[in-house]
Write an enzyme that holds these catalytic residues in place. Structure first.
Site, PDB file in Angstrom:
ATOM      1  N   PRO A  25       0.830  -1.208   0.000  1.00 37.45           N
ATOM      2  CA  PRO A  25       0.000   0.000   0.000  1.00 37.45           C
ATOM      3  C   PRO A  25       0.865   1.260   0.000  1.00 37.45           C
ATOM      4  O   PRO A  25       1.093   1.854   1.036  1.00 37.45           O
ATOM      5  CB  PRO A  25      -0.767  -0.105   1.321  1.00 37.45           C
ATOM      6  N   MET A  26       1.385   1.630  -1.143  1.00 34.08           N
ATOM      7  CA  MET A  26       2.327   2.755  -1.194  1.00 34.08           C
ATOM      8  C   MET A  26       1.565   4.071  -1.288  1.00 34.08           C
ATOM      9  O   MET A  26       1.010   4.405  -2.341  1.00 34.08           O
ATOM     10  CB  MET A  26       3.257   2.580  -2.389  1.00 34.08           C
ATOM     11  N   HIS A 180       8.932   3.732   4.739  1.00 38.33           N
ATOM     12  CA  HIS A 180       9.098   3.708   6.197  1.00 38.33           C
ATOM     13  C   HIS A 180       9.166   2.296   6.751  1.00 38.33           C
ATOM     14  O   HIS A 180       8.596   1.371   6.192  1.00 38.33           O
ATOM     15  CB  HIS A 180       7.997   4.558   6.833  1.00 38.33           C
ATOM     16  N   ALA A 218       9.015  -8.899   2.929  1.00 35.72           N
ATOM     17  CA  ALA A 218       9.024  -7.632   2.171  1.00 35.72           C
ATOM     18  C   ALA A 218      10.358  -6.932   2.371  1.00 35.72           C
ATOM     19  O   ALA A 218      10.928  -6.963   3.456  1.00 35.72           O
ATOM     20  CB  ALA A 218       7.895  -6.722   2.649  1.00 35.72           C
ATOM     21  N   GLY A 219      10.826  -6.302   1.327  1.00 37.43           N
ATOM     22  CA  GLY A 219      12.055  -5.515   1.450  1.00 37.43           C
ATOM     23  C   GLY A 219      13.153  -6.010   0.550  1.00 37.43           C
ATOM     24  O   GLY A 219      13.745  -7.069   0.800  1.00 37.43           O
ATOM     25  N   GLY A 220      13.416  -5.303  -0.523  1.00 36.51           N
ATOM     26  CA  GLY A 220      14.510  -5.653  -1.432  1.00 36.51           C
ATOM     27  C   GLY A 220      14.183  -6.785  -2.381  1.00 36.51           C
ATOM     28  O   GLY A 220      15.065  -7.279  -3.083  1.00 36.51           O
TER      29      GLY A 220
HETATM   30  C1  LIG Z   1       6.822   4.862  -2.213  1.00 37.66           C
HETATM   31  C2  LIG Z   1       6.520   3.925  -1.068  1.00 37.66           C
HETATM   32  C3  LIG Z   1       5.410   4.157  -0.276  1.00 37.66           C
HETATM   33  C4  LIG Z   1       5.101   3.281   0.781  1.00 37.66           C
HETATM   34  N1  LIG Z   1       3.978   3.514   1.515  1.00 37.66           N
HETATM   35  C5  LIG Z   1       3.615   2.602   2.458  1.00 37.66           C
HETATM   36  C6  LIG Z   1       2.362   2.740   3.126  1.00 37.66           C
HETATM   37  O1  LIG Z   1       1.593   3.672   2.868  1.00 37.66           O
HETATM   38  N2  LIG Z   1       2.028   1.806   4.057  1.00 37.66           N
HETATM   39  C7  LIG Z   1       2.853   0.744   4.331  1.00 37.66           C
HETATM   40  O2  LIG Z   1       2.484  -0.080   5.157  1.00 37.66           O
HETATM   41  N3  LIG Z   1       4.039   0.597   3.706  1.00 37.66           N
HETATM   42  C8  LIG Z   1       4.431   1.490   2.767  1.00 37.66           C
HETATM   43  N4  LIG Z   1       5.631   1.316   2.112  1.00 37.66           N
HETATM   44  C9  LIG Z   1       6.519   0.177   2.456  1.00 37.66           C
HETATM   45  C10 LIG Z   1       6.025  -1.105   1.819  1.00 37.66           C
HETATM   46  O3  LIG Z   1       4.924  -1.596   2.548  1.00 37.66           O
HETATM   47  C11 LIG Z   1       7.055  -2.245   1.794  1.00 37.66           C
HETATM   48  O4  LIG Z   1       7.489  -2.569   3.074  1.00 37.66           O
HETATM   49  C12 LIG Z   1       8.282  -1.955   0.971  1.00 37.66           C
HETATM   50  O5  LIG Z   1       8.004  -1.253  -0.194  1.00 37.66           O
HETATM   51  C13 LIG Z   1       8.956  -3.276   0.612  1.00 37.66           C
HETATM   52  O6  LIG Z   1      10.262  -3.106   0.244  1.00 37.66           O
HETATM   53  P1  LIG Z   1      10.765  -2.813  -1.254  1.00 37.66           P
HETATM   54  O7  LIG Z   1      10.451  -1.376  -1.450  1.00 37.66           O
HETATM   55  O8  LIG Z   1      12.221  -3.086  -1.196  1.00 37.66           O
HETATM   56  O9  LIG Z   1      10.017  -3.737  -2.161  1.00 37.66           O
HETATM   57  C14 LIG Z   1       5.953   2.175   1.063  1.00 37.66           C
HETATM   58  C15 LIG Z   1       7.075   1.955   0.252  1.00 37.66           C
HETATM   59  C16 LIG Z   1       7.365   2.814  -0.801  1.00 37.66           C
HETATM   60  C17 LIG Z   1       8.573   2.525  -1.645  1.00 37.66           C
END
Ligand SMILES: Cc1cc2nc3c(=O)[nH]c(=O)nc-3n(C[C@H](O)[C@H](O)[C@H](O)COP(=O)(O)O)c2cc1C
Length: 366
Positions: A25-26, A180, A218-220
């Site tokens: 949910p970005m 975050h 999640a992450g990377g």
């Molecule tokens: C542009 C952006 C916006 C994000 N906004 C949210 C959010 O609104 N709520 C949330 O739970 N995580 C948010 N995240 C974090 C994602 O849930 C997730 O942990 C993360 O994108 C995963 O890692 P990755 O970017 O390496 O794929 C956001 C990440 C990005 C890059």
């Protein structure tokens, strides 16, 4: 055969295919079109719901219209009431704003009840709201309405607490992630197996009973290689991918798409810090959380010793003048692997297919 595998996650989301590719949910980036396309392709699209739970909040009115739009795009029209026809997308809330405590149950819950997303994703509660049981109460209220509750965590302690509080899915977010995250986190390669072990060893103390808590990484994780690796970390693991920031359907502006596409070597090209929120003026993140973004101009000036006030002033001035050079682009270390703009459904199918081929390849190699 691997491709016929049903998983704990596909049991929760019958429209989805294993391994389930989740679009996070970005906030400001994902939307109903992106989420609907991801879910149509057998992934799970999550619509960002924001953090402001006050009654007149634009976050909530936007969520309401985005959920309705997703229903239309997925052609899942209600028969008797929306209640009968859950939407195969999720809604993702950030809990760190004070209005979570005062308004979640009276504003967000009725909105969710009316729109029936298949999942509710929660992230970043304040420590006080966890300790007081307010988060547990919200989870119980969501579960009582039949929602699958997904909870993003960055530490084993937070995973333990969320499992105890009743969540269905733990999204274990490693420090490579964009946006975050926990300030004191770990990479997914150690975080996920430690959470999986903790859940297995502490079933009784956590009061899990027959309840299975599904673990998602999640992450990377950007492509099939990352997904295959994440699946090996724990038998329930599935994945989130950030290629969706440059999906055709994302709300990402042109200048950010270009920055993301041209950036390589995601470690040094990004920075994990609380300072960028201080500069851009987003004070909703408590000390537990920080964020990872491109190490752009605002960061470079900070690192060179520019006082915070001066940095904020320059940020505001640039913003006013329509100059994007000081804007923050939240993105993870996987940014170096993102090379092209694609429709979201193609990303889901390609990443899932590649992950399955790699897993089969590993099986035949052994
Ligand atoms: C542009 C952006 C916006 C994000 N906004 C949210 C959010 O609104 N709520 C949330 O739970 N995580 C948010 N995240 C974090 C994602 O849930 C997730 O942990 C993360 O994108 C995963 O890692 P990755 O970017 O390496 O794929 C956001 C990440 C990005 C890059």
């Amino acid at each position: 055969m691997v491709h016929q595998t049903r998983s704990k996650l596909t049991a929760l989301f019958p429209h989805a295919q294993h391994p389930v590719i989740i679009s996070a949910p970005m906030l400001g980036t994902a939307n109903s079109t992106l989420a609907a396309e991801v879910s149509k392709a057998g992934g799970l699209g999550i619509i960002p719901a924001g953090f402001d739970f006050t009654p007149s909040s634009t976050h909530l009115t936007t969520l309401d219209s985005e959920l309705s739009a997703a229903r239309t795009k997925l052609n899942i029209l209600p028969t008797v009431s929306k209640y009968d026809d859950p939407l195969p997308v999720g809604a993702g809330f950030i809990l760190s704003h004070p209005s979570f405590l005062t308004h979640f149950l009276t504003t967000a819950l009725p909105l969710l009840r009316a729109n029936r997303p298949a999942a509710v994703w929660l992230f970043a509660p304040r420590a006080d709201d966890v300790a007081s049981g307010a988060v547990r109460t919200a989870i119980a209220a969501l579960k009582a309405e039949g929602f699958v509750v997904m909870f993003q965590v960055g530490t084993v302690a937070a995973a333990r607490q969320a499992a105890r509080d009743g969540v269905d899915v733990l999204v274990c977010q490693g420090v490579d992630a964009g946006g975050h995250q926990f300030a004191g986190g770990a990479g997914v390669v150690s975080l996920v197996p430690e959470v999986v072990d903790m859940l297995a060893q502490e079933r009784e103390e956590l009061g899990l009973g027959e309840r299975e808590v599904v673990v998602v990484a999640a992450g990377g994780i950007v492509d099939g290689r990352g997904v295959a690796a994440a699946l090996a970390l724990g038998k329930f693991s599935c994945v989130c991918v950030v290629q969706f920031t440059v999906a055709e359907e994302a709300w990402t502006p042109e200048f950010r798409r270009n920055l993301i596409l041209e950036t390589r070597d995601g470690g040094p090209a990004t920075v994990k810090t609380p300072v960028l929120d201080d500069i851009q003026g987003t004070p909703i993140w408590s000390g537990i959380y920080d964020g990872r973004a491109l190490a752009g101009k605002s960061w470079q000036d900070h690192a060179a010793g520019m006082p915070l006030e001066e940095n904020r002033r320059l940020f505001k001035e640039a913003d006013k003048a329509g100059d994007t050079s000081r804007k923050i682009t939240w993105v993870g270390t996987g940014v170096g692997l993102v090379k092209r703009i694609q429709p979201a459904a193609d990303i889901v199918r390609e990443v899932r297919g590649d992950a399955l081929r790699r897993i089969r390849g590993l099986q035949s190699a052994s």
